[in-house]
Design an enzyme around this catalytic site. Structure first.
Site, PDB file in Angstrom:
ATOM      1  N   TYR A  53       0.827  -1.215   0.000  1.00 34.72           N
ATOM      2  CA  TYR A  53       0.000   0.000   0.000  1.00 34.72           C
ATOM      3  C   TYR A  53       0.860   1.263   0.000  1.00 34.72           C
ATOM      4  O   TYR A  53       0.502   2.272  -0.601  1.00 34.72           O
ATOM      5  CB  TYR A  53      -0.982  -0.028   1.184  1.00 34.72           C
ATOM      6  N   ARG A  56       1.613   2.094  -3.566  1.00 39.12           N
ATOM      7  CA  ARG A  56       0.443   2.637  -4.283  1.00 39.12           C
ATOM      8  C   ARG A  56       0.106   4.039  -3.765  1.00 39.12           C
ATOM      9  O   ARG A  56      -0.320   4.908  -4.522  1.00 39.12           O
ATOM     10  CB  ARG A  56      -0.735   1.681  -4.138  1.00 39.12           C
ATOM     11  N   ASP A  92      -7.901   5.060  -4.506  1.00 43.54           N
ATOM     12  CA  ASP A  92      -7.151   6.267  -4.887  1.00 43.54           C
ATOM     13  C   ASP A  92      -8.014   7.491  -4.564  1.00 43.54           C
ATOM     14  O   ASP A  92      -9.198   7.363  -4.249  1.00 43.54           O
ATOM     15  CB  ASP A  92      -6.776   6.220  -6.388  1.00 43.54           C
ATOM     16  N   HIS A 112     -14.264   0.556  -0.303  1.00 51.50           N
ATOM     17  CA  HIS A 112     -13.151  -0.321   0.092  1.00 51.50           C
ATOM     18  C   HIS A 112     -12.055   0.424   0.827  1.00 51.50           C
ATOM     19  O   HIS A 112     -10.938  -0.071   0.944  1.00 51.50           O
ATOM     20  CB  HIS A 112     -12.553  -1.009  -1.152  1.00 51.50           C
ATOM     21  N   THR A 179     -15.682  -1.465 -13.876  1.00 50.54           N
ATOM     22  CA  THR A 179     -15.519  -2.547 -12.900  1.00 50.54           C
ATOM     23  C   THR A 179     -15.862  -3.885 -13.558  1.00 50.54           C
ATOM     24  O   THR A 179     -16.763  -3.969 -14.381  1.00 50.54           O
ATOM     25  CB  THR A 179     -16.380  -2.327 -11.630  1.00 50.54           C
TER      26      THR A 179
END
Ligand code: APR
Length: 237
Positions: A53, A56, A92, A112, A179
């Site tokens: 993470y 990212r 993001d 999420h 998606t």
């Protein structure tokens, strides 16, 4: 009243330069979900999970919202026939930045979680967090606790489900953008919207797993199909 609920996935951020998950060069081809995206993985190797993470999170400073994010923010700002709610599976901050550019904060749920937040492992309180998280990063809420990524891992409960279901049940239009329709509960939202009488539209570069559930499909890149659709909506408002 014409309320709109919009579900987005990694595909809406692809043209900003962020990897999706299930494409051939996707995140789940470079990493095993069981190694970086479950509570067990974090208990086993917090360093590896944090680094997945951290990398990212660091990348966010190199990318920016694209025309699809901006078109949705324009819709939130200019749609006066009802509510618009964006429910993103993405962690993001590209929807957040697009909303700020149009001066329309809110109207956005991160189902999420978010890369730019961390969570106390004792109190579960989240806090803004833009740096790296290390296994011994001390929580600001409890000095005896550490911080973890504020991300919903597989097997954990997504956020704000009550609010999302309420919005779906009173929606007249449901858009699903970028998606693959592989992950619950997001993949079931289209059926709830349909049961409430909503018109449902899928935006993707190829039909998703659940494409047959949609009334309408717009095939193409999100930066082309989404701005065009938003302009159609606002022209006919
Ligand atoms: N425009 C529109 N759609 C696109 C584009 C694009 N430029 N590029 C890719 N897509 C589509 C792909 O065709 C695919 O259907 O985006 C989708 C991305 O699918 P996934 O990689 O599976 O990502 P997503 O659906 O967001 O995954 C859902 O799974 O692993 C979990 O938590 C993770 O939030 C993620 C969830």
């Amino acid at each position: 009243m014409k309320n709109i609920v919009i579900l987005t996935g990694a595909g809406i951020s692809a043209e900003s330069g962020l990897q999706t998950f299930r494409a051939a060069d996707g995140l789940w081809h470079g990493h095993k979900i069981d190694d970086v995206a479950t509570p067990e993985a974090y208990a086993r190797d917090p360093n590896l999970v944090n680094e997945f993470y951290n990398a990212r999170r660091r990348q966010l400073s190199e990318v920016k919202p694209n025309e699809a994010h901006l078109a949705l923010a324009k819709l939130v700002k200019n749609w006066h026939r009802g509510e618009v709610l964006i429910v993103t599976q993405n962690v993001d901050d590209l929807h957040d930045r697009a909303a700020k550019e149009y001066g329309v904060p809110g109207h956005l749920i991160h189902l999420h979680g978010e890369l730019l937040k961390a969570r106390c492992t004792k109190t579960n309180f989240p806090t803004e967090w833009h740096g790296d998280i290390l296994p011994d990063t001390v929580s600001p809420f409890d000095k005896t606790a550490t911080l973890r990524p504020h991300i919903v891992w597989f097997g954990e409960m997504p956020f704000d489900m009550d609010e999302i279901y309420k919005a779906l049940l009173k929606s007249s239009l449901f858009l699903s953008i970028g998606t693959s329709g592989n992950v619950h509960p997001a993949s079931s939202f289209v059926e709830i919207a349909k049961r409430s009488g909503a018109h449902t539209v899928e935006f993707n570069i190829e039909p998703s797993v659940g494409n047959s559930l949609f009334d309408e499909t717009r095939i193409g890149k999100a930066t082309e199909t989404v701005p065009a659709y938003v302009d159609e909506l606002l022209r006919n408002e």
